[in-house]
Design a protein around this motif. Structure first.
Motif, mmCIF file in Angstrom:
data_model
loop_
_atom_site.group_PDB
_atom_site.id
_atom_site.type_symbol
_atom_site.label_atom_id
_atom_site.label_comp_id
_atom_site.label_asym_id
_atom_site.label_seq_id
_atom_site.Cartn_x
_atom_site.Cartn_y
_atom_site.Cartn_z
ATOM 1 N N THR A 1 81.832 51.316 41.145
ATOM 2 C CA THR A 1 82.418 50.316 40.253
ATOM 3 C C THR A 1 82.724 50.914 38.877
ATOM 4 O O THR A 1 82.134 51.904 38.463
ATOM 5 N N VAL A 2 83.674 50.264 38.192
ATOM 6 C CA VAL A 2 84.076 50.721 36.863
ATOM 7 C C VAL A 2 83.235 50.005 35.816
ATOM 8 O O VAL A 2 83.125 48.783 35.853
ATOM 9 N N PRO A 3 82.627 50.713 34.871
ATOM 10 C CA PRO A 3 81.890 50.036 33.803
ATOM 11 C C PRO A 3 82.830 49.190 32.959
ATOM 12 O O PRO A 3 83.969 49.587 32.694
ATOM 13 N N ALA A 4 82.342 48.022 32.528
ATOM 14 C CA ALA A 4 83.184 47.116 31.739
ATOM 15 C C ALA A 4 83.672 47.806 30.468
ATOM 16 O O ALA A 4 84.775 47.541 29.996
ATOM 17 N N ARG A 5 82.853 48.712 29.951
ATOM 18 C CA ARG A 5 83.202 49.421 28.722
ATOM 19 C C ARG A 5 84.524 50.195 28.886
ATOM 20 O O ARG A 5 85.329 50.279 27.957
ATOM 21 N N LEU A 6 84.743 50.713 30.078
ATOM 22 C CA LEU A 6 85.973 51.474 30.325
ATOM 23 C C LEU A 6 87.184 50.567 30.409
ATOM 24 O O LEU A 6 88.285 50.955 30.018
ATOM 25 N N LEU A 7 87.003 49.356 30.930
ATOM 26 C CA LEU A 7 88.137 48.447 31.096
ATOM 27 C C LEU A 7 88.493 47.771 29.775
ATOM 28 O O LEU A 7 89.661 47.522 29.484
ATOM 29 N N ASP A 8 87.477 47.461 28.950
ATOM 30 C CA ASP A 8 87.728 46.728 27.712
ATOM 31 C C ASP A 8 88.329 47.634 26.639
ATOM 32 O O ASP A 8 89.403 47.385 26.129
ATOM 33 N N THR A 9 87.573 48.674 26.284
ATOM 34 C CA THR A 9 88.053 49.570 25.238
ATOM 35 C C THR A 9 88.137 50.976 25.801
ATOM 36 O O THR A 9 87.118 51.564 26.152
ATOM 37 N N PRO A 10 89.338 51.512 25.916
ATOM 38 C CA PRO A 10 89.460 52.875 26.436
ATOM 39 C C PRO A 10 88.777 53.867 25.518
ATOM 40 O O PRO A 10 88.944 53.819 24.304
ATOM 41 N N VAL A 11 87.943 54.727 26.100
ATOM 42 C CA VAL A 11 87.233 55.715 25.285
ATOM 43 C C VAL A 11 88.066 56.978 25.198
ATOM 44 O O VAL A 11 88.817 57.327 26.100
ATOM 45 N N ALA A 12 87.914 57.665 24.079
ATOM 46 C CA ALA A 12 88.790 58.799 23.805
ATOM 47 C C ALA A 12 88.414 60.022 24.634
ATOM 48 O O ALA A 12 89.279 60.707 25.169
ATOM 49 N N LEU A 13 87.132 60.266 24.752
ATOM 50 C CA LEU A 13 86.708 61.512 25.381
ATOM 51 C C LEU A 13 86.355 61.297 26.846
ATOM 52 O O LEU A 13 85.695 60.325 27.199
ATOM 53 N N THR A 14 86.795 62.236 27.686
ATOM 54 C CA THR A 14 86.432 62.164 29.093
ATOM 55 C C THR A 14 84.918 62.192 29.262
ATOM 56 O O THR A 14 84.368 61.492 30.108
ATOM 57 N N SER A 15 84.238 62.976 28.416
ATOM 58 C CA SER A 15 82.790 63.088 28.575
ATOM 59 C C SER A 15 82.118 61.740 28.369
ATOM 60 O O SER A 15 81.188 61.389 29.098
ATOM 61 N N ASP A 16 82.606 60.935 27.407
ATOM 62 C CA ASP A 16 82.025 59.613 27.192
ATOM 63 C C ASP A 16 82.276 58.711 28.393
ATOM 64 O O ASP A 16 81.385 57.973 28.832
ATOM 65 N N ALA A 17 83.511 58.773 28.933
ATOM 66 C CA ALA A 17 83.836 57.950 30.095
ATOM 67 C C ALA A 17 82.960 58.315 31.274
ATOM 68 O O ALA A 17 82.399 57.455 31.959
ATOM 69 N N VAL A 18 82.812 59.623 31.486
ATOM 70 C CA VAL A 18 81.998 60.081 32.613
ATOM 71 C C VAL A 18 80.567 59.613 32.453
ATOM 72 O O VAL A 18 79.930 59.155 33.402
ATOM 73 N N ARG A 19 80.051 59.679 31.219
ATOM 74 C CA ARG A 19 78.665 59.271 30.995
ATOM 75 C C ARG A 19 78.480 57.778 31.205
ATOM 76 O O ARG A 19 77.453 57.345 31.706
ATOM 77 N N SER A 20 79.494 56.983 30.827
ATOM 78 C CA SER A 20 79.322 55.548 31.049
ATOM 79 C C SER A 20 79.353 55.233 32.538
ATOM 80 O O SER A 20 78.710 54.286 32.990
ATOM 81 N N VAL A 21 80.068 56.041 33.322
ATOM 82 C CA VAL A 21 80.038 55.841 34.776
ATOM 83 C C VAL A 21 78.669 56.208 35.335
ATOM 84 O O VAL A 21 78.189 55.597 36.288
ATOM 85 N N LEU A 22 78.011 57.176 34.706
ATOM 86 C CA LEU A 22 76.739 57.670 35.236
ATOM 87 C C LEU A 22 75.541 56.820 34.821
ATOM 88 O O LEU A 22 74.406 57.186 35.098
ATOM 89 N N THR A 23 75.785 55.688 34.147
ATOM 90 C CA THR A 23 74.669 54.861 33.696
ATOM 91 C C THR A 23 73.751 54.459 34.848
ATOM 92 O O THR A 23 72.524 54.456 34.704
ATOM 93 N N GLY A 24 74.325 54.149 36.003
ATOM 94 C CA GLY A 24 73.526 53.734 37.149
ATOM 95 C C GLY A 24 72.549 54.802 37.583
ATOM 96 O O GLY A 24 71.402 54.515 37.923
ATOM 97 N N GLN A 25 73.008 56.049 37.562
ATOM 98 C CA GLN A 25 72.106 57.135 37.963
ATOM 99 C C GLN A 25 70.985 57.313 36.949
ATOM 100 O O GLN A 25 69.839 57.602 37.316
#
Lengths: 117, 214
Positions: A52-76
């Motif tokens: 699933t996509v974190p809501a943070r990614l859908l609401d406000t696009p983050v600038a850095l790929t590393s931040d996006a990747v980390r928000s996806v990894l929250t579950g882990q």
């Protein structure tokens, strides 16, 4: 292999753990069932992280790929914390079961009707 | 090139899933407590396999090290210390079996209903369809740490296809998890260290022989 299928497996394992906690008499088996439930929750957390996509990614696009990747990894991350808490819990539970066995020669939860030593 | 999405992954998933469920069922059904503990280790191992299939390689290693290597061994040792457990792996009686089974079935049905009914925002589809998500998730990684960020930085243009997005997200999982622990979740990380220390000391205090006090 979809999110629904993984959640199905997770729900079945969690239900088996719940049955063990409710129906079993031996405190050690109850502890094992609790560990099964922790495991089912971990599976669900990792599956959500994977599918699933974190809501943070859908609401406000983050600038850095590393931040996006980390928000996806929250579950882990969540799963790692659950593993740590489960390890602490099972250590204390087993120590308690041993202490109770020394005093009463039994680890059955039906024998533990009073909190007095 | 990855094998993800192919039938191989599906077959592997169902094999591991059936192993995990069967081992979990045996934990609550076999009469011997020692065998139940052994089947619990098997269920933990099958879960590690599930983690690998879910692109959580670091968690799979942690699962094998902590659950299979430490927790199962601890439980087995306790089972051996608690000699001749009276009655073995008994249930609390017919009422508890019925109530437990009913609660478990109801809960499982509820979770499965919710899981299949909910419209999840799918990561793969979003990465392929939503430009913002694709831009955030795809792109080429810079190997060197960017100043001020300390992490990896997006330098290439977004390539909006599922395969790139997937591999971008679940590449170098352990690195990204480590960064998460010491930056975003540093407070929880420190608290969990104290919890583990407290559990260690508490377990020692609880399990100490009463006569051994000096």
């Amino acid at each position: 292999m979809t999110l629904e299928n993984v959640l199905l497996v997770s729900a079945i394992i969690f239900a088996i753990g719940l049955y063990g906690v409710l129906a079993k008499r031996n405190a050690l088996v109850v502890l094992m069932s609790i560990e099964l439930m922790f495991n089912a929750v971990n599976i669900a957390a990792v599956a959500f992280s994977r599918y699933t996509v974190p809501a943070r990614l859908l609401d406000t696009p983050v600038a850095l790929t590393s931040d996006a990747v980390r928000s996806v990894l929250t579950g882990q991350t969540f799963a790692v914390f659950i593993i740590a808490v489960a390890a602490a819990e099972v250590t204390l539970g087993l120590a308690l079961a041993l202490a109770v066995y020394r005093r009463r020669e039994s680890v059955e939860v039906t024998d533990l009707t009073t909190a007095r030593g | 090139m990855s094998i993800e999405g192919s039938a191989v992954v599906d077959v592997a998933f169902w094999i591991v899933a059936v192993m995990a469920i069967a081992a979990a069922l045996l934990v609550v059904t076999v009469r011997d407590v020692f065998k139940a503990a052994a089947f619990l280790a098997a269920a933990f191992l099958a879960t590690a396999g599930l983690f690998v299939l879910l692109r959580a390689e670091f968690l799979a290693v942690v699962q094998v090290l902590i659950y299979v290597g430490a927790v199962s061994i601890l439980i087995i040792f306790t089972v051996m210390l608690v000699r001749n457990v009276p009655g073995g792996n008994r249930t609390g009686g017919p009422f508890y079996v019925f109530a437990g089974a009913a609660a478990a079935v109801l809960l499982a049905l509820g979770i499965v209903y919710a899981a299949f009914k909910t419209d999840w925002t799918d990561l793969d589809q979003a990465a392929a369809g939503d430009d913002r998500v694709a831009a955030a998730l795809t792109g080429q990684y810079q190997a060197e740490a960017a100043p001020g960020d300390g992490g990896i930085e997006l330098i290439g243009g977004p390539a909006a296809d599922q395969e790139t997005a997937r591999q971008g997200v679940f590449r170098r999982t352990a690195n990204n998890l480590g960064t998460l622990f010491i930056r975003d979740y540093v407070l929880a990380f420190e608290v969990i260290s104290v919890v583990l220390l407290a559990a260690l000391i508490g377990a020692l205090a609880l399990a100490r022989e009463r006569g051994a006090e000096t």
